[in-house]
Design an enzyme around this catalytic site. Sequence first.
Site, PDB file in Angstrom:
ATOM      1  N   GLN A 134       0.368  -0.707  -0.142  1.00 34.56           N
ATOM      2  CA  GLN A 134      -0.310  -0.272  -0.007  1.00 34.56           C
ATOM      3  C   GLN A 134       1.075   1.192   0.131  1.00 34.56           C
ATOM      4  O   GLN A 134       1.627   1.379   1.241  1.00 34.56           O
ATOM      5  CB  GLN A 134      -0.746   0.038   1.732  1.00 34.56           C
ATOM      6  N   TYR A 136       1.564   5.030   0.618  1.00 31.97           N
ATOM      7  CA  TYR A 136       0.943   6.475   0.770  1.00 31.97           C
ATOM      8  C   TYR A 136       1.161   7.146  -0.774  1.00 31.97           C
ATOM      9  O   TYR A 136       2.704   6.953  -0.854  1.00 31.97           O
ATOM     10  CB  TYR A 136       1.665   7.085   2.155  1.00 31.97           C
ATOM     11  N   ARG A 171      -7.074  12.977  16.310  1.00 30.34           N
ATOM     12  CA  ARG A 171      -7.202  11.991  16.760  1.00 30.34           C
ATOM     13  C   ARG A 171      -6.590  12.480  18.454  1.00 30.34           C
ATOM     14  O   ARG A 171      -5.242  12.673  18.730  1.00 30.34           O
ATOM     15  CB  ARG A 171      -6.228  10.766  16.888  1.00 30.34           C
ATOM     16  N   LYS A 258      -7.971   2.337  -1.993  1.00 27.97           N
ATOM     17  CA  LYS A 258      -8.205   1.749  -1.111  1.00 27.97           C
ATOM     18  C   LYS A 258      -9.096   3.123  -0.622  1.00 27.97           C
ATOM     19  O   LYS A 258      -7.986   4.293  -0.947  1.00 27.97           O
ATOM     20  CB  LYS A 258      -6.960   1.193   0.007  1.00 27.97           C
ATOM     21  N   HIS A 282     -11.138   4.238   6.625  1.00 25.04           N
ATOM     22  CA  HIS A 282      -9.861   4.080   7.408  1.00 25.04           C
ATOM     23  C   HIS A 282     -10.269   3.570   8.682  1.00 25.04           C
ATOM     24  O   HIS A 282      -9.234   4.051   9.557  1.00 25.04           O
ATOM     25  CB  HIS A 282      -9.260   5.890   7.515  1.00 25.04           C
ATOM     26  N   ARG A 285     -11.595   6.459  11.303  1.00 21.98           N
ATOM     27  CA  ARG A 285      -9.552   7.498  11.883  1.00 21.98           C
ATOM     28  C   ARG A 285      -9.553   8.662  10.859  1.00 21.98           C
ATOM     29  O   ARG A 285      -8.909   9.329  11.050  1.00 21.98           O
ATOM     30  CB  ARG A 285      -8.634   6.290  11.844  1.00 21.98           C
TER      31      ARG A 285
END
Length: 383
Positions: A134, A136, A171, A258, A282, A285
């Site tokens: 995956q 970024y 968060r 995704k 996610h 999140r």
Amino acid sequence: MAVEDFNTKYPSMEDLRNKAKKRIPRFAFEYLDGGCNEDVNLHRNTADLREVQLKPEYLRSFGGSSMKTKLFGVEYDAPVGIAPVGLQGLMWPNAPEILAKAAHKHNVPFILSTVTTSSIERISELTEGKAWFQLYHPAENRLRDDIIKRAEAAECPVLVILCDVPTFGFRPRDIRNGLAMPPKMSVSNILQVFGKPSWALNTLRYGQPNFETLKPYMPKGLDLKQLGKFMDQTFSGRLNEEKIKPIRDMWKGKIVLKGVASHADTEEAIRLGLDGIIVSNHGGRQLDAGESTIKPLATIAEKYGDKIEVMVDSGLRSGPDIARAMATGAKFTFMGRSFMYGTAALGTQGGNHTIQMLKTQLQQVMEQLCCEKIEDFPNHLIR
């Protein structure tokens, strides 16, 4: 059941979560367990999924059930894989390697995150080139191209690109704990470590977690503030056609997008020639005011399931949850947080135990429903 892989003291995900909470420092558990803002979408994911009901057919003939599932031409032993998770080694030392080995043993996909704590090359070695990667999205084309070439050289069959992190989620726990990016060892955090000797000893054994895939690109000797600045400058999370097309041209394998949560993004993925999507928020999140994943999954799968492979993650915690998602139209499911609960709870056996637990639960559901094949699940959905 593979008895050697299943610890009967922890037969549910809640058992694993409770054990993980006792074994790892609070800052690490809160990073794993939390969503964003007030955790509304975190809880909505699982609550809405569990509203899905399935219909058993007890009296029809039944020739047994099989969980085997084909995806991108590969047959997997169950329709569940391990989703990419950042900073896995912070939550349990050596976690990416533990989970990659378990996925390979049980013949299910493992997705390595760009920002986790093992390298592309090491995970490829452990999985014999079967792990997905995956990405970024880097801000610089040079860095993007180099990472993609490394994934290609490591024989990763699937490249996953991430669209749901145009900005980092807000968060509160991580901010209080100094874990926004990367971990900050405050006095409070150090005291928490002293209270978790098993975690501390394993961290000493495997070393402080680092972004192993990114090491070749990072200046040596960065302090915490400099590292945070490096990460902000290195990645540009917002995807668009201009960023996706060069990746599609360069990558000869399968590409999965995704973080899809809408028909518009699904149609764009199809138009750009991508091979699959993972309907995801996610793990709750990123956008607390967003939908749960099961809501858009139902309509996306119905409308586009014959044009692109539709998968799902976020909110799944059990075999029945996998069954609910498959009945709603998913071709495959992924879990991230759930596998980290297992690894934090049981260390080197956590990956094997969690996969075996989920497979056992899913097998029971299939036999109860009289569902012989994974693709038959939609026939049991109560609409």
